[in-house]
Design a protein around this motif. Structure first.
Motif, PDB file in Angstrom:
ATOM      1  N   ILE A  20       0.833  -1.203   0.000  1.00  0.00           N
ATOM      2  CA  ILE A  20       0.000   0.000   0.000  1.00  0.00           C
ATOM      3  C   ILE A  20       0.868   1.254   0.000  1.00  0.00           C
ATOM      4  O   ILE A  20       0.635   2.177  -0.760  1.00  0.00           O
ATOM      5  CB  ILE A  20      -0.942   0.011   1.225  1.00  0.00           C
ATOM      6  N   SER A  21       1.876   1.268   0.883  1.00  0.00           N
ATOM      7  CA  SER A  21       2.773   2.421   0.997  1.00  0.00           C
ATOM      8  C   SER A  21       4.118   1.965   1.524  1.00  0.00           C
ATOM      9  O   SER A  21       4.208   0.976   2.254  1.00  0.00           O
ATOM     10  CB  SER A  21       2.215   3.463   1.981  1.00  0.00           C
ATOM     11  N   SER A  22       5.156   2.728   1.169  1.00  0.00           N
ATOM     12  CA  SER A  22       6.480   2.447   1.723  1.00  0.00           C
ATOM     13  C   SER A  22       7.308   3.723   1.715  1.00  0.00           C
ATOM     14  O   SER A  22       7.060   4.636   0.926  1.00  0.00           O
ATOM     15  CB  SER A  22       7.190   1.347   0.929  1.00  0.00           C
ATOM     16  N   ILE A  23       8.258   3.766   2.638  1.00  0.00           N
ATOM     17  CA  ILE A  23       9.209   4.880   2.713  1.00  0.00           C
ATOM     18  C   ILE A  23      10.591   4.312   2.981  1.00  0.00           C
ATOM     19  O   ILE A  23      10.734   3.168   3.413  1.00  0.00           O
ATOM     20  CB  ILE A  23       8.838   5.895   3.820  1.00  0.00           C
ATOM     21  N   ASN A  24      11.591   5.131   2.732  1.00  0.00           N
ATOM     22  CA  ASN A  24      12.933   4.834   3.198  1.00  0.00           C
ATOM     23  C   ASN A  24      13.149   5.673   4.456  1.00  0.00           C
ATOM     24  O   ASN A  24      12.270   5.712   5.302  1.00  0.00           O
ATOM     25  CB  ASN A  24      13.961   5.079   2.097  1.00  0.00           C
ATOM     26  N   LYS A  25      14.233   6.346   4.590  1.00  0.00           N
ATOM     27  CA  LYS A  25      14.587   7.088   5.806  1.00  0.00           C
ATOM     28  C   LYS A  25      13.461   8.013   6.254  1.00  0.00           C
ATOM     29  O   LYS A  25      12.919   8.774   5.463  1.00  0.00           O
ATOM     30  CB  LYS A  25      15.852   7.903   5.544  1.00  0.00           C
ATOM     31  N   GLN A  67      13.101  17.039   7.959  1.00  0.00           N
ATOM     32  CA  GLN A  67      13.280  17.757   6.698  1.00  0.00           C
ATOM     33  C   GLN A  67      14.750  17.957   6.368  1.00  0.00           C
ATOM     34  O   GLN A  67      15.121  17.975   5.191  1.00  0.00           O
ATOM     35  CB  GLN A  67      12.533  19.086   6.740  1.00  0.00           C
ATOM     36  N   SER A  68      15.592  18.055   7.380  1.00  0.00           N
ATOM     37  CA  SER A  68      17.030  18.231   7.158  1.00  0.00           C
ATOM     38  C   SER A  68      17.666  17.025   6.486  1.00  0.00           C
ATOM     39  O   SER A  68      18.726  17.146   5.878  1.00  0.00           O
ATOM     40  CB  SER A  68      17.750  18.499   8.484  1.00  0.00           C
ATOM     41  N   VAL A  69      17.031  15.863   6.626  1.00  0.00           N
ATOM     42  CA  VAL A  69      17.572  14.639   6.035  1.00  0.00           C
ATOM     43  C   VAL A  69      16.701  14.132   4.881  1.00  0.00           C
ATOM     44  O   VAL A  69      16.862  12.994   4.441  1.00  0.00           O
ATOM     45  CB  VAL A  69      17.750  13.531   7.106  1.00  0.00           C
ATOM     46  N   ASN A  70      15.780  14.986   4.409  1.00  0.00           N
ATOM     47  CA  ASN A  70      14.853  14.617   3.341  1.00  0.00           C
ATOM     48  C   ASN A  70      14.089  13.337   3.666  1.00  0.00           C
ATOM     49  O   ASN A  70      13.853  12.494   2.796  1.00  0.00           O
ATOM     50  CB  ASN A  70      15.579  14.478   1.997  1.00  0.00           C
ATOM     51  N   GLY A  71      13.711  13.194   4.935  1.00  0.00           N
ATOM     52  CA  GLY A  71      12.985  12.021   5.382  1.00  0.00           C
ATOM     53  C   GLY A  71      11.506  12.095   5.034  1.00  0.00           C
ATOM     54  O   GLY A  71      10.969  13.157   4.703  1.00  0.00           O
ATOM     55  N   LYS A  72      10.856  10.948   5.120  1.00  0.00           N
ATOM     56  CA  LYS A  72       9.422  10.836   4.866  1.00  0.00           C
ATOM     57  C   LYS A  72       8.752  10.204   6.074  1.00  0.00           C
ATOM     58  O   LYS A  72       9.421   9.654   6.953  1.00  0.00           O
ATOM     59  CB  LYS A  72       9.170   9.982   3.621  1.00  0.00           C
ATOM     60  N   ILE A  73       7.441  10.279   6.077  1.00  0.00           N
ATOM     61  CA  ILE A  73       6.662   9.682   7.159  1.00  0.00           C
ATOM     62  C   ILE A  73       5.712   8.640   6.581  1.00  0.00           C
ATOM     63  O   ILE A  73       5.078   8.872   5.557  1.00  0.00           O
ATOM     64  CB  ILE A  73       5.856  10.762   7.917  1.00  0.00           C
ATOM     65  N   LEU A  74       5.641   7.496   7.261  1.00  0.00           N
ATOM     66  CA  LEU A  74       4.594   6.516   7.015  1.00  0.00           C
ATOM     67  C   LEU A  74       3.713   6.537   8.255  1.00  0.00           C
ATOM     68  O   LEU A  74       4.148   6.192   9.357  1.00  0.00           O
ATOM     69  CB  LEU A  74       5.174   5.118   6.787  1.00  0.00           C
ATOM     70  N   SER A  75       2.482   7.007   8.094  1.00  0.00           N
ATOM     71  CA  SER A  75       1.539   7.182   9.188  1.00  0.00           C
ATOM     72  C   SER A  75       0.476   6.096   9.131  1.00  0.00           C
ATOM     73  O   SER A  75      -0.165   5.900   8.096  1.00  0.00           O
ATOM     74  CB  SER A  75       0.892   8.571   9.076  1.00  0.00           C
ATOM     75  N   VAL A  76       0.296   5.397  10.264  1.00  0.00           N
ATOM     76  CA  VAL A  76      -0.634   4.277  10.331  1.00  0.00           C
ATOM     77  C   VAL A  76      -1.569   4.485  11.518  1.00  0.00           C
ATOM     78  O   VAL A  76      -1.109   4.705  12.639  1.00  0.00           O
ATOM     79  CB  VAL A  76       0.136   2.944  10.489  1.00  0.00           C
ATOM     80  N   SER A  77      -2.872   4.410  11.272  1.00  0.00           N
ATOM     81  CA  SER A  77      -3.831   4.529  12.370  1.00  0.00           C
ATOM     82  C   SER A  77      -3.761   3.278  13.241  1.00  0.00           C
ATOM     83  O   SER A  77      -3.590   2.168  12.736  1.00  0.00           O
ATOM     84  CB  SER A  77      -5.248   4.709  11.818  1.00  0.00           C
ATOM     85  N   GLN A  78      -3.883   3.491  14.568  1.00  0.00           N
ATOM     86  CA  GLN A  78      -3.795   2.340  15.471  1.00  0.00           C
ATOM     87  C   GLN A  78      -4.607   2.602  16.737  1.00  0.00           C
ATOM     88  O   GLN A  78      -4.105   3.150  17.712  1.00  0.00           O
ATOM     89  CB  GLN A  78      -2.335   2.026  15.817  1.00  0.00           C
ATOM     90  N   PHE A  79      -5.867   2.181  16.713  1.00  0.00           N
ATOM     91  CA  PHE A  79      -6.748   2.395  17.855  1.00  0.00           C
ATOM     92  C   PHE A  79      -6.289   1.638  19.094  1.00  0.00           C
ATOM     93  O   PHE A  79      -6.621   2.008  20.218  1.00  0.00           O
ATOM     94  CB  PHE A  79      -8.201   2.027  17.501  1.00  0.00           C
ATOM     95  N   VAL A 120       4.164  12.611   3.377  1.00  0.00           N
ATOM     96  CA  VAL A 120       3.498  11.662   4.264  1.00  0.00           C
ATOM     97  C   VAL A 120       2.763  10.606   3.447  1.00  0.00           C
ATOM     98  O   VAL A 120       1.913  10.923   2.621  1.00  0.00           O
ATOM     99  CB  VAL A 120       2.494  12.383   5.196  1.00  0.00           C
ATOM    100  N   LYS A 121       3.113   9.358   3.693  1.00  0.00           N
ATOM    101  CA  LYS A 121       2.409   8.209   3.134  1.00  0.00           C
ATOM    102  C   LYS A 121       1.547   7.631   4.260  1.00  0.00           C
ATOM    103  O   LYS A 121       1.824   7.845   5.437  1.00  0.00           O
ATOM    104  CB  LYS A 121       3.380   7.133   2.654  1.00  0.00           C
ATOM    105  N   THR A 122       0.514   6.873   3.896  1.00  0.00           N
ATOM    106  CA  THR A 122      -0.365   6.331   4.926  1.00  0.00           C
ATOM    107  C   THR A 122      -0.690   4.873   4.660  1.00  0.00           C
ATOM    108  O   THR A 122      -0.517   4.369   3.551  1.00  0.00           O
ATOM    109  CB  THR A 122      -1.698   7.104   5.005  1.00  0.00           C
ATOM    110  N   GLY A 123      -1.202   4.251   5.711  1.00  0.00           N
ATOM    111  CA  GLY A 123      -1.823   2.953   5.574  1.00  0.00           C
ATOM    112  C   GLY A 123      -3.262   3.190   5.155  1.00  0.00           C
ATOM    113  O   GLY A 123      -3.602   4.251   4.632  1.00  0.00           O
ATOM    114  N   GLN A 124      -4.117   2.230   5.415  1.00  0.00           N
ATOM    115  CA  GLN A 124      -5.542   2.366   5.113  1.00  0.00           C
ATOM    116  C   GLN A 124      -6.304   2.313   6.428  1.00  0.00           C
ATOM    117  O   GLN A 124      -6.276   1.296   7.130  1.00  0.00           O
ATOM    118  CB  GLN A 124      -6.004   1.254   4.177  1.00  0.00           C
ATOM    119  N   PHE A 125      -6.970   3.390   6.756  1.00  0.00           N
ATOM    120  CA  PHE A 125      -7.673   3.501   8.025  1.00  0.00           C
ATOM    121  C   PHE A 125      -8.644   2.332   8.203  1.00  0.00           C
ATOM    122  O   PHE A 125      -9.419   2.003   7.315  1.00  0.00           O
ATOM    123  CB  PHE A 125      -8.448   4.822   8.099  1.00  0.00           C
ATOM    124  N   GLY A 126      -8.573   1.688   9.364  1.00  0.00           N
ATOM    125  CA  GLY A 126      -9.502   0.621   9.709  1.00  0.00           C
ATOM    126  C   GLY A 126      -9.195  -0.742   9.119  1.00  0.00           C
ATOM    127  O   GLY A 126      -9.890  -1.716   9.432  1.00  0.00           O
TER     128      GLY A 126
END
Length: 148
Positions: A20-25, A67-79, A120-126
């Protein structure tokens, strides 16, 4: 809101073996929402996370933000971050935000990070997701807006 931040070399999310999504650093964020969470919590966490300095500089000191390292975020919802484990052996998730509200706050939180210039990349909510990561350090931080 509660966010678990892990500094990663790479992270990905799959659903039924489909990427669904992936990031490196960057950061893997596990995001939990309460029904009482709103704009104040979103802004607080987006500001803190976007400015957190946990990447190493040229002197091997944790002194650089994402941002200083050109990083990305993978954000995943987790109830499950709001599990109540005090009684018995089966956690209760009654404290977690109602899905409709939680999705709205989760989406707005991710947009607030994007508005700060972060990819920002994401998972799929729920969804039932499989998360893979290579934790860097390891470095793991816990943000809880009830403890700000």
């Amino acid at each position: 809101m509660k966010v678990i931040l892990q500094r990663v070399n790479r992270a990905s999310v799959k659903i039924d073996d489909n990427l669904i999504s992936s990031i490196n650093k960057g950061y893997l964020l596990l995001v939990g929402v309460l029904d009482t969470d709103g704009l104040e919590e979103i802004e607080y966490l987006a500001n803190k996370i976007s400015k957190t300095r946990i990447f190493e500089d040229e002197n091997s000191k944790m002194n650089l933000d994402i941002q200083s390292v050109n990083g990305k975020i993978l954000s995943v919802s987790q109830f499950t971050l709001f599990a109540d484990t005090k009684k018995g052996n089966r956690p209760s998730f009654a404290k977690a935000g109602e899905p409709e509200h939680a999705k709205l706050i989760y989406d707005q939180f991710n947009q607030a990070l994007r508005d700060r210039g972060i990819d920002v990349k994401t998972g799929q909510f729920g969804a039932d997701m499989q998360i893979s990561l290579e934790n860097d350090g390891p470095v793991t931080l816990i943000y809880d807006t009830d403890q700000k």
